[in-house]
Design a protein around this motif. Sequence first.
Motif, PDB file in Angstrom:
ATOM      1  N   VAL A   1       0.842  -1.197   0.000  1.00  0.00           N
ATOM      2  CA  VAL A   1       0.000   0.000   0.000  1.00  0.00           C
ATOM      3  C   VAL A   1       0.878   1.248   0.000  1.00  0.00           C
ATOM      4  O   VAL A   1       1.781   1.385   0.836  1.00  0.00           O
ATOM      5  CB  VAL A   1      -0.938   0.016   1.221  1.00  0.00           C
ATOM      6  CG1 VAL A   1      -1.597   1.387   1.383  1.00  0.00           C
ATOM      7  CG2 VAL A   1      -2.001  -1.065   1.062  1.00  0.00           C
ATOM      8  N   SER A   2       0.605   2.143  -0.944  1.00  0.00           N
ATOM      9  CA  SER A   2       1.335   3.413  -1.051  1.00  0.00           C
ATOM     10  C   SER A   2       0.333   4.534  -1.322  1.00  0.00           C
ATOM     11  O   SER A   2      -0.546   4.381  -2.170  1.00  0.00           O
ATOM     12  CB  SER A   2       2.369   3.360  -2.176  1.00  0.00           C
ATOM     13  OG  SER A   2       3.297   2.311  -1.981  1.00  0.00           O
ATOM     14  N   PHE A   3       0.491   5.647  -0.611  1.00  0.00           N
ATOM     15  CA  PHE A   3      -0.320   6.848  -0.861  1.00  0.00           C
ATOM     16  C   PHE A   3       0.276   8.002  -0.072  1.00  0.00           C
ATOM     17  O   PHE A   3       1.190   7.817   0.747  1.00  0.00           O
ATOM     18  CB  PHE A   3      -1.789   6.630  -0.481  1.00  0.00           C
ATOM     19  CG  PHE A   3      -2.027   6.389   0.988  1.00  0.00           C
ATOM     20  CD1 PHE A   3      -2.308   7.433   1.864  1.00  0.00           C
ATOM     21  CD2 PHE A   3      -1.979   5.097   1.504  1.00  0.00           C
ATOM     22  CE1 PHE A   3      -2.526   7.206   3.207  1.00  0.00           C
ATOM     23  CE2 PHE A   3      -2.193   4.855   2.849  1.00  0.00           C
ATOM     24  CZ  PHE A   3      -2.463   5.911   3.703  1.00  0.00           C
ATOM     25  N   ALA A   4      -0.246   9.195  -0.316  1.00  0.00           N
ATOM     26  CA  ALA A   4       0.209  10.389   0.406  1.00  0.00           C
ATOM     27  C   ALA A   4      -0.995  11.241   0.772  1.00  0.00           C
ATOM     28  O   ALA A   4      -2.014  11.229   0.076  1.00  0.00           O
ATOM     29  CB  ALA A   4       1.193  11.184  -0.445  1.00  0.00           C
ATOM     30  N   ILE A   5      -0.867  11.984   1.878  1.00  0.00           N
ATOM     31  CA  ILE A   5      -1.915  12.896   2.323  1.00  0.00           C
ATOM     32  C   ILE A   5      -1.291  14.278   2.466  1.00  0.00           C
ATOM     33  O   ILE A   5      -0.349  14.461   3.259  1.00  0.00           O
ATOM     34  CB  ILE A   5      -2.538  12.463   3.662  1.00  0.00           C
ATOM     35  CG1 ILE A   5      -3.063  11.026   3.583  1.00  0.00           C
ATOM     36  CG2 ILE A   5      -3.653  13.418   4.066  1.00  0.00           C
ATOM     37  CD1 ILE A   5      -3.618  10.514   4.904  1.00  0.00           C
TER      38      ILE A   5
END
Length: 632
Positions: A344-348
């Motif tokens: 899982v990879s993401f940015a906020i």
Amino acid sequence: MSRTLLRVEDLKVDFQVPGGVVHAVRGVSFRVRAGSTVALVGESGSGKSVAAQSILRILPRNAAIADGRILFDDGIVNEGAGPVDIAGLKADGTAMRALRGGRISIIFQEPMTSLSPLHTVGDQVSEAVRLHQRVTARQARAQAEDMLRRVRFPDPKRALDTYPFELSGGLRQRAMIAMALVCRPALLIADEPTTALDVTIQAQILKLIKDLQADLGMAVLLITHDLGVVANLADEVVVMHRGRIMESGTREDIFADPHHPYLKALLRAVPRFHMAPGERLVPIRSITSQGGSLLEKDHQPWPPGADAAGPLLAVEGVRKRYGARKAGWFGAKAGAGTLAVDDVSFAIARGECVGLVGESGCGKTTLSKILMRALTPDAGDVRFNDHGRVVDVLGLQGDALTAFRRKVQFVFQDPFGSLNPRMTVFDIIAEPLVIHGIGDEAERAARVKELMGLVGLDARHLRRYPHSFSGGQRQRIGIARALALRPELLLLDEPVSALDVSIQAQVLNLLKDLKERLGLTYLFVSHNLAVVDYMADRILVMCRGRIVESAPREALFRNPVHPYTRALLTAVPEPDPSRPLSLTDLEEGRASDPARWPAPFTIDDDHQPHLVDLGGGHCVRADAAIRVREVA
């Protein structure tokens, strides 16, 4: 025109409490026709469940039917001599016991607490048969297996010998339905049958009830606060408020031309797709947020250029497996475990609200706990931008970890289970301040009072305990506790799934206002895309531990690409009879099985696709970008 199966006339139910008498149901009258579905609709505490308990004569000991009649006529109970008045029967008498479970059955809201954990599913379903029919144990077990097959258990024979804790929430609810229907009742009372389930399982249960109703020819009295469910299931609707009926009519009349102000208010409080930009939900009772100067004073301004160091939170390649074990003594074999979070990879970004959606068990809560360092992942990186200084979250220890946890706080799903019942509200909200050594006693008292006002609660109630508050008030207490340390990021784990629609609207509006006022950043975890549509700027869709699609909110709803995202969208029941649920893709869990997804989305041992960028921040997990664009 079908005959009337059940007629409730001027029903009144009173509760004897230490402070006097509570009139829970006040002169309620309605009817249920044979083979039809009637929905009792209203907020928590409106008297819906009390009316249903009166029909089955299973009221609590401090409650009694004060007046009215409950006439039941299925042509069998009274041998064709006319209706029997259930209100006049002894609750524990032979006649009532024959009716209860035999001709009138009920499905309760929470299947785990309604099923005995000490008995197998087969024993519990067959027990209903043996109570009402003269059959042998083998015949009862055969009937139980047949009914488990009818409610579409994957392996009915094996299910007979399983215990409730071995089943998922959806299968436990199917076991409850089998137990209720095994004697083929004329009337099924479904008391919030899908509230505890996520949207895809809810859609499957709703279709199952409709199919079984047609197959068995029974009537259904549906008790719910979800107007989307009502629009998809009910023939007639009865709207209750504070023990009285506000409005009743056919489903089409109720939704197309509501008359009573309370019903109009209920419809305005429901999150729905296609809301206008900037449109807000309108709760039945608004809450006023006051104060906040101390929290605003605590806020550390971000230095110029701090955002250039990266997003507020960046997650890369996080993986977590549960239950893996090594080979042991006496021939114990190694166990592969369950892969809960997979790559899982993401940015906020700072000030953003990112929605994380998916079914129960997809890994949403596990991922949230990893971000809080409540769990340690097997692989991956988590980085936090602390005013321009990038922090390796997974490498933090001791005081550094404690300092990080001041900046990231958690709001839990269950507003009652997450609050200590032995602590007053003052102690609950003050506890983070005490743990982190913030302020003296007088300053903490001032901060707690301000936090109460900030979430719209009366500071005079600080010495009360959690049981003295409603579900929505308890959730606001949880939000106040999370804000006590003035965090940068709030992880909201299904914060409104346990609340009815009007209280849900209050809490969602409060969270929106606090985000703007305090400059907060949210990771909003939910299984309901309509709620996320209202709250989020960008949405991540998760299935089987993987992010399968991510996009800005408008792009995702305008052009969902992944088959799982499309299935989730079709699973949200809208409060509009002209937009019925499409259940084909959701049946039997096909939508969440990666092996059944069409190319180029299929995931199996031979295909492990990665996220493909479609442009404009829209990404989808697939084999090749060209093929995805063709599908899109």
